[in-house]
Scaffold this motif. Structure first.
Motif, mmCIF file in Angstrom:
data_model
loop_
_atom_site.group_PDB
_atom_site.id
_atom_site.type_symbol
_atom_site.label_atom_id
_atom_site.label_comp_id
_atom_site.label_asym_id
_atom_site.label_seq_id
_atom_site.Cartn_x
_atom_site.Cartn_y
_atom_site.Cartn_z
ATOM 1 N N ASN A 1 2.954 2.212 -26.765
ATOM 2 C CA ASN A 1 3.822 2.219 -27.946
ATOM 3 C C ASN A 1 5.069 1.372 -27.723
ATOM 4 O O ASN A 1 5.487 0.617 -28.606
ATOM 5 N N SER A 2 5.662 1.446 -26.523
ATOM 6 C CA SER A 2 6.877 0.669 -26.232
ATOM 7 C C SER A 2 6.594 -0.834 -26.205
ATOM 8 O O SER A 2 7.498 -1.636 -26.415
ATOM 9 N N LEU A 3 5.327 -1.201 -25.982
ATOM 10 C CA LEU A 3 4.929 -2.606 -25.985
ATOM 11 C C LEU A 3 4.543 -3.091 -27.383
ATOM 12 O O LEU A 3 4.152 -4.240 -27.559
ATOM 13 N N GLY A 4 4.629 -2.197 -28.365
ATOM 14 C CA GLY A 4 4.273 -2.553 -29.735
ATOM 15 C C GLY A 4 2.777 -2.529 -29.994
ATOM 16 O O GLY A 4 2.296 -3.122 -30.956
ATOM 17 N N ILE A 5 2.037 -1.841 -29.147
ATOM 18 C CA ILE A 5 0.578 -1.757 -29.301
ATOM 19 C C ILE A 5 0.249 -0.464 -30.029
ATOM 20 O O ILE A 5 0.620 0.623 -29.594
ATOM 21 N N ASP A 6 -0.433 -0.611 -31.144
ATOM 22 C CA ASP A 6 -0.826 0.550 -31.951
ATOM 23 C C ASP A 6 -2.096 1.181 -31.408
ATOM 24 O O ASP A 6 -3.017 0.481 -30.972
ATOM 25 N N LEU A 7 -2.151 2.491 -31.454
ATOM 26 C CA LEU A 7 -3.334 3.221 -31.031
ATOM 27 C C LEU A 7 -4.260 3.387 -32.232
ATOM 28 O O LEU A 7 -3.809 3.440 -33.371
ATOM 29 N N GLU A 8 -5.533 3.471 -31.961
ATOM 30 C CA GLU A 8 -6.526 3.725 -33.001
ATOM 31 C C GLU A 8 -6.536 5.220 -33.298
ATOM 32 O O GLU A 8 -6.292 6.043 -32.417
ATOM 33 N N HIS A 9 -6.843 5.555 -34.530
ATOM 34 C CA HIS A 9 -6.943 6.953 -34.944
ATOM 35 C C HIS A 9 -8.329 7.182 -35.518
ATOM 36 O O HIS A 9 -8.806 6.382 -36.334
ATOM 37 N N TYR A 10 -8.969 8.252 -35.063
ATOM 38 C CA TYR A 10 -10.319 8.567 -35.502
ATOM 39 C C TYR A 10 -10.379 10.001 -36.000
ATOM 40 O O TYR A 10 -9.770 10.901 -35.427
ATOM 41 N N ASN A 11 -11.134 10.191 -37.081
ATOM 42 C CA ASN A 11 -11.403 11.521 -37.601
ATOM 43 C C ASN A 11 -12.894 11.571 -37.934
ATOM 44 O O ASN A 11 -13.292 11.608 -39.087
ATOM 45 N N LEU A 12 -13.692 11.518 -36.886
ATOM 46 C CA LEU A 12 -15.138 11.513 -37.011
ATOM 47 C C LEU A 12 -15.679 12.859 -36.541
ATOM 48 O O LEU A 12 -14.987 13.604 -35.856
ATOM 49 N N PRO A 13 -16.921 13.158 -36.878
ATOM 50 C CA PRO A 13 -17.472 14.446 -36.429
ATOM 51 C C PRO A 13 -17.398 14.644 -34.917
ATOM 52 O O PRO A 13 -17.123 15.743 -34.447
ATOM 53 N N ASP A 14 -17.621 13.575 -34.140
ATOM 54 C CA ASP A 14 -17.635 13.731 -32.689
ATOM 55 C C ASP A 14 -16.387 13.196 -31.993
ATOM 56 O O ASP A 14 -16.225 13.384 -30.797
ATOM 57 N N ILE A 15 -15.501 12.520 -32.730
ATOM 58 C CA ILE A 15 -14.262 11.985 -32.151
ATOM 59 C C ILE A 15 -13.114 12.229 -33.110
ATOM 60 O O ILE A 15 -13.126 11.739 -34.236
#
Length: 141
Positions: A94-108
């Motif tokens: 986050n401090s490097l400006g890199i966004d994380l992926e967000h998942y709302n799937l049945p298994d993830i």
């Protein structure tokens, strides 16, 4: 037994050649300079450029990145970074400006920070390189 069958050498069940062979992983990117900046300057990896592409050096591993004009990002994780503390790794990304992926799937399912905390397996967070390839940081339990 036929003459042909008798003349055909027996097939091996498994090869022994590849056990000792040096191996490395590779994947494509659409822009070597952006990849060199991301992996070298943002992630702080040792990056060396060859006429064919980039070599990323992580601990005792080498990953080769090659340019591909019609590159399509992988739909799966191509590179995992095992970390001691996933919270610290996510803070660093986050401090490097890199966004994380967000998942709302049945298994993830990831939490608000982008971290998947399953009852079995590693705690993991995904992010992408400039070419759209999926990378991860993971903390083994």
């Amino acid at each position: 037994m036929s003459t042909k069958a008798a003349a055909t050498p027996a097939r091996k069940n498994a090869s022994n050649m590849f056990k000792e062979a040096k191996s490395f992983s590779s994947f494509s990117v659409n822009d070597l300079q952006k990849a060199k900046q991301f992996y070298g300057e943002k992630l702080g990896l040792e990056v060396s450029q060859t006429p064919e592409g980039l070599e990323l050096h992580t601990d005792d591993n080498v990953v080769f990145l090659y340019p591909k004009p019609n590159h399509t990002p992988a739909s799966f994780t191509v590179l995992n970074f095992s970390v001691d503390n996933i919270e610290a790794a996510v803070d660093e990304l986050n401090s490097l400006g890199i966004d994380l992926e967000h998942y709302n799937l049945p298994d993830i399912k990831t939490d608000e920070r982008g971290i998947a905390r399953g009852p079995h397996g590693p705690t993991i967070a995904w992010f992408k390189d400039p070419a759209g390839n999926i990378l991860s940081v993971l903390e083994e339990k």
